[in-house]
Design a protein around this motif. Sequence first.
Motif, PDB file in Angstrom:
ATOM      1  N   GLU A 120      -1.425  -2.258   5.820  1.00 52.08           N
ATOM      2  CA  GLU A 120      -2.770  -1.841   5.435  1.00 52.08           C
ATOM      3  C   GLU A 120      -3.397  -0.968   6.520  1.00 52.08           C
ATOM      4  OE1 GLU A 120      -5.309  -5.130   4.669  1.00 52.08           O
ATOM      5  OE2 GLU A 120      -7.015  -3.901   4.050  1.00 52.08           O
ATOM      6  N   LEU A 121      -3.264  -1.410   7.764  1.00 51.31           N
ATOM      7  CA  LEU A 121      -3.850  -0.662   8.877  1.00 51.31           C
ATOM      8  C   LEU A 121      -3.152   0.685   9.079  1.00 51.31           C
ATOM      9  CD1 LEU A 121      -4.389  -3.517  11.504  1.00 51.31           C
ATOM     10  CD2 LEU A 121      -6.027  -2.528   9.885  1.00 51.31           C
TER      11      LEU A 121
ATOM     12  N   MET B 265     -11.408  -8.445  14.295  1.00 46.17           N
ATOM     13  CA  MET B 265      -9.995  -8.124  14.503  1.00 46.17           C
ATOM     14  C   MET B 265      -9.837  -6.627  14.785  1.00 46.17           C
ATOM     15  SD  MET B 265      -7.217  -6.699  12.696  1.00 46.17           S
ATOM     16  CE  MET B 265      -7.592  -6.895  10.965  1.00 46.17           C
ATOM     17  N   LEU B 266     -10.545  -5.804  14.022  1.00 48.32           N
ATOM     18  CA  LEU B 266     -10.458  -4.357  14.225  1.00 48.32           C
ATOM     19  C   LEU B 266     -10.958  -3.967  15.615  1.00 48.32           C
ATOM     20  CD1 LEU B 266     -11.672  -3.082  10.728  1.00 48.32           C
ATOM     21  CD2 LEU B 266      -9.349  -3.006  11.662  1.00 48.32           C
TER      22      LEU B 266
ATOM     23  N   ALA C  35      -4.350   2.911   5.650  1.00 47.50           N
ATOM     24  CA  ALA C  35      -5.782   3.208   5.556  1.00 47.50           C
ATOM     25  C   ALA C  35      -6.180   4.566   6.149  1.00 47.50           C
ATOM     26  CB  ALA C  35      -6.597   2.083   6.177  1.00 47.50           C
ATOM     27  N   PRO C  36      -5.731   4.867   7.356  1.00 42.61           N
ATOM     28  CA  PRO C  36      -6.134   6.154   7.937  1.00 42.61           C
ATOM     29  C   PRO C  36      -5.700   7.367   7.124  1.00 42.61           C
ATOM     30  CG  PRO C  36      -5.292   4.708   9.637  1.00 42.61           C
ATOM     31  CD  PRO C  36      -4.985   4.043   8.327  1.00 42.61           C
TER      32      PRO C  36
ATOM     33  N   LEU D 283      -9.172   5.171  13.550  1.00 38.62           N
ATOM     34  CA  LEU D 283      -8.231   4.138  13.126  1.00 38.62           C
ATOM     35  C   LEU D 283      -8.916   2.788  12.939  1.00 38.62           C
ATOM     36  CD1 LEU D 283      -5.132   4.971  15.377  1.00 38.62           C
ATOM     37  CD2 LEU D 283      -5.575   5.633  13.000  1.00 38.62           C
TER      38      LEU D 283
ATOM     39  N   ARG E 280      -8.493  -4.922  18.314  1.00 36.11           N
ATOM     40  CA  ARG E 280      -7.363  -4.001  18.417  1.00 36.11           C
ATOM     41  C   ARG E 280      -7.767  -2.726  19.150  1.00 36.11           C
ATOM     42  NH1 ARG E 280      -2.884  -4.993  14.843  1.00 36.11           N
ATOM     43  NH2 ARG E 280      -2.367  -2.781  14.997  1.00 36.11           N
TER      44      ARG E 280
ATOM     45  N   PRO F 137      -9.815   1.339   8.002  1.00 32.96           N
ATOM     46  CA  PRO F 137      -9.518   0.136   7.203  1.00 32.96           C
ATOM     47  C   PRO F 137     -10.747  -0.444   6.517  1.00 32.96           C
ATOM     48  CG  PRO F 137      -8.402   0.013   9.310  1.00 32.96           C
ATOM     49  CD  PRO F 137      -9.343   1.173   9.395  1.00 32.96           C
TER      50      PRO F 137
ATOM     51  N   VAL G 218     -12.250   2.525  11.948  1.00 35.46           N
ATOM     52  CA  VAL G 218     -13.176   2.637  10.810  1.00 35.46           C
ATOM     53  C   VAL G 218     -12.438   2.731   9.474  1.00 35.46           C
ATOM     54  CG1 VAL G 218     -14.839   4.167   9.725  1.00 35.46           C
ATOM     55  CG2 VAL G 218     -15.035   3.641  12.154  1.00 35.46           C
TER      56      VAL G 218
ATOM     57  N   LEU H 188      -9.133   6.741  18.091  1.00 32.95           N
ATOM     58  CA  LEU H 188      -9.208   5.276  18.108  1.00 32.95           C
ATOM     59  C   LEU H 188     -10.305   4.788  17.175  1.00 32.95           C
ATOM     60  CD1 LEU H 188      -8.741   4.464  21.911  1.00 32.95           C
ATOM     61  CD2 LEU H 188      -7.061   4.389  20.049  1.00 32.95           C
TER      62      LEU H 188
ATOM     63  N   SER I 145      -6.386  -1.491  23.030  1.00 31.76           N
ATOM     64  CA  SER I 145      -5.662  -0.244  23.296  1.00 31.76           C
ATOM     65  C   SER I 145      -6.362   0.627  24.331  1.00 31.76           C
ATOM     66  CB  SER I 145      -5.475   0.529  21.989  1.00 31.76           C
ATOM     67  OG  SER I 145      -6.736   0.919  21.475  1.00 31.76           O
TER      68      SER I 145
ATOM     69  N   PHE J 116     -12.580  -9.958   9.897  1.00 23.30           N
ATOM     70  CA  PHE J 116     -11.902  -8.671   9.753  1.00 23.30           C
ATOM     71  C   PHE J 116     -12.428  -7.660  10.761  1.00 23.30           C
ATOM     72  CE2 PHE J 116     -11.486  -4.566   7.293  1.00 23.30           C
ATOM     73  CZ  PHE J 116     -10.112  -4.469   7.420  1.00 23.30           C
TER      74      PHE J 116
ATOM     75  N   PHE K 230      -8.073   7.601   4.362  1.00 21.45           N
ATOM     76  CA  PHE K 230      -9.373   7.926   4.958  1.00 21.45           C
ATOM     77  C   PHE K 230      -9.497   9.417   5.219  1.00 21.45           C
ATOM     78  CE2 PHE K 230     -12.404   7.940   8.593  1.00 21.45           C
ATOM     79  CZ  PHE K 230     -13.474   7.361   7.943  1.00 21.45           C
TER      80      PHE K 230
END
Lengths: 186, 186
Positions: free
Chosen positions: B153-154, A177-178, B157-158, A154, A181, A158, A156, A151, A185, A174, B161
Motif C-alpha cells: 500500500e505504501l 505510523m506514517l 500510494a505515491p 511519501l 517512518r 497513503p 502524505v 519524504l 528516515s 495510521f 498520488f
Amino acid sequence: MSKSEPSHRRGQVVEDKILQAVIDVIAVEGTMAVKVDDVAAKAGVNKTTIYRRYPNRDDLVLAAVLAQADIAVPIPNLGDLRSDLLAMVQSVADTATSSLGRALLSASATSPELDAMRPRYWHQRFAAATEIIARAVDRGECAAPDDPALLVELTVAPIHFRASQTGGDIGDAFLQMLVDRLVASL
Amino acid sequence: MSKSEPSHRRGQVVEDKILQAVIDVIAVEGTMAVKVDDVAAKAGVNKTTIYRRYPNRDDLVLAAVLAQADIAVPIPNLGDLRSDLLAMVQSVADTATSSLGRALLSASATSPELDAMRPRYWHQRFAAATEIIARAVDRGECAAPDDPALLVELTVAPIHFRASQTGGDIGDAFLQMLVDRLVASL
DNA sequence: AGATATTGCAACTTTCAGTTGCGTTAGTTG
DNA sequence: CAACTAACGCAACTGAAAGTTGCAATATCT
C-alpha cells in the motif's frame, strides 16, 4: 501615477457572496452539481453578473476553489518535530475526508483548470511541511535529508490514497505510523 | 428448470458495441466527453436503444467502466522479487495514467457503485502483490514481513498520488525508488 | 409462418450554459 | 447635492445535450 483605484466597485461584496454560494454547493453535492442559475439565486445576484466576472462555469468553480485554497495552509509550530508532523498529517487527513476536500481533490470529472490547480495546492502543503523539517534541522533534532519534499510526499500519499481509493481506516495509529517512518528516515 | 432463457436477444451484440463505443471515447477524451448521441452513432445504434438499457448517461458510463474493470489483474512471475515488483508497480502506473484508469479511479461522489468497486479493485491488486512477496519468501530471498499488504500500500500510494494530485513525474527512476524502499524494509 | 421481443426513427420536452439589449441602481467626482 | 459612470438587474434569447414517446420495421424463437 495617482491612479486612485478606478474602482467603482460595490463589487467585492457581490463577489464574495457568489464564491461562497459556489463553495456551499460544492461542499454538499460536488463540483458537478454547481449550476450557474442556482448560484445566482443563492447569492441573491443575477446570472448576468456572474458571467460578467467569470467567462464560463468552469472559471467560476475554479475561482471559488482557489479562494478557498488560498487561505494559507497553517504551518504548525509546536517546537517538536514529531508533534509538528503529526499536526500537519492530521490536517491533511481532515481535508482528505471532508466533503469539500473530497470534492476539490477528486480527479477527473472536473475541469482542466482544476486539474492545474491541484499541483499548486500540494506544493504549498509540501513547502509548509519542509519548513517544519528545516526548523527541526535548525534545532539540531535531526540531520538534513536529501529531498525533504519527497519524504513528505511519501508520507502524505497513503493518507490520500486510503481516503480516495481503498477506504482504509485513517486513524491515529495510521498517522503515527506514517510519521514514525518519516522520522526514522532522517 | 428448463428455463430456456426467455432471451429474444440479439441484444448481447448490440450491448457490446455500445459499451465499446463508450470505452473508446473515454480512452481518448475522458468521461466528460461521452455524449449519448455520439455513442449511438459510433455504435451504429439508435439513441433510443441506449436509453432502453441504461436509465441515464451516468449509468451508461458506469456500465462501460465496470465492464472494463472486470479484466483480471495479472500476477507477474519473473522469478525475481525486484523484477516482479517493478512489473507490478509499472502496471499500476500505467492504469493510473491512462484516461480509462483515471475514469475508473477518480473519486466522484456521483456513483456509489464505483465507490464500492474501488476498494475491491485495490484489494485484488494487493493480493497479487503479497503473492509476489510470499513467493520471494519461499525462495528464501527475504524474510517474511509483518504486514506485506501495508508495505504494498505504501508503495502504490505515491504512484496514484502523483497521477491524480501533484502531476509529478512517474518514470522509471521514481518507480525503482519505490521498489527499492519496499525491498529495503524486508 | 406467426407471435413477440427488440430495434429504428422522428419529433418532441427539458435542462442548463451562455448571450444580448436595455433599463436601473449605486458609488465617484466636482 | 447633482451629474457622471461603472456595475448590476431583468427578460428574452440561442444552442447543445439529456431524456421521452408513439409507431413502424425487423430480427429471433417456437
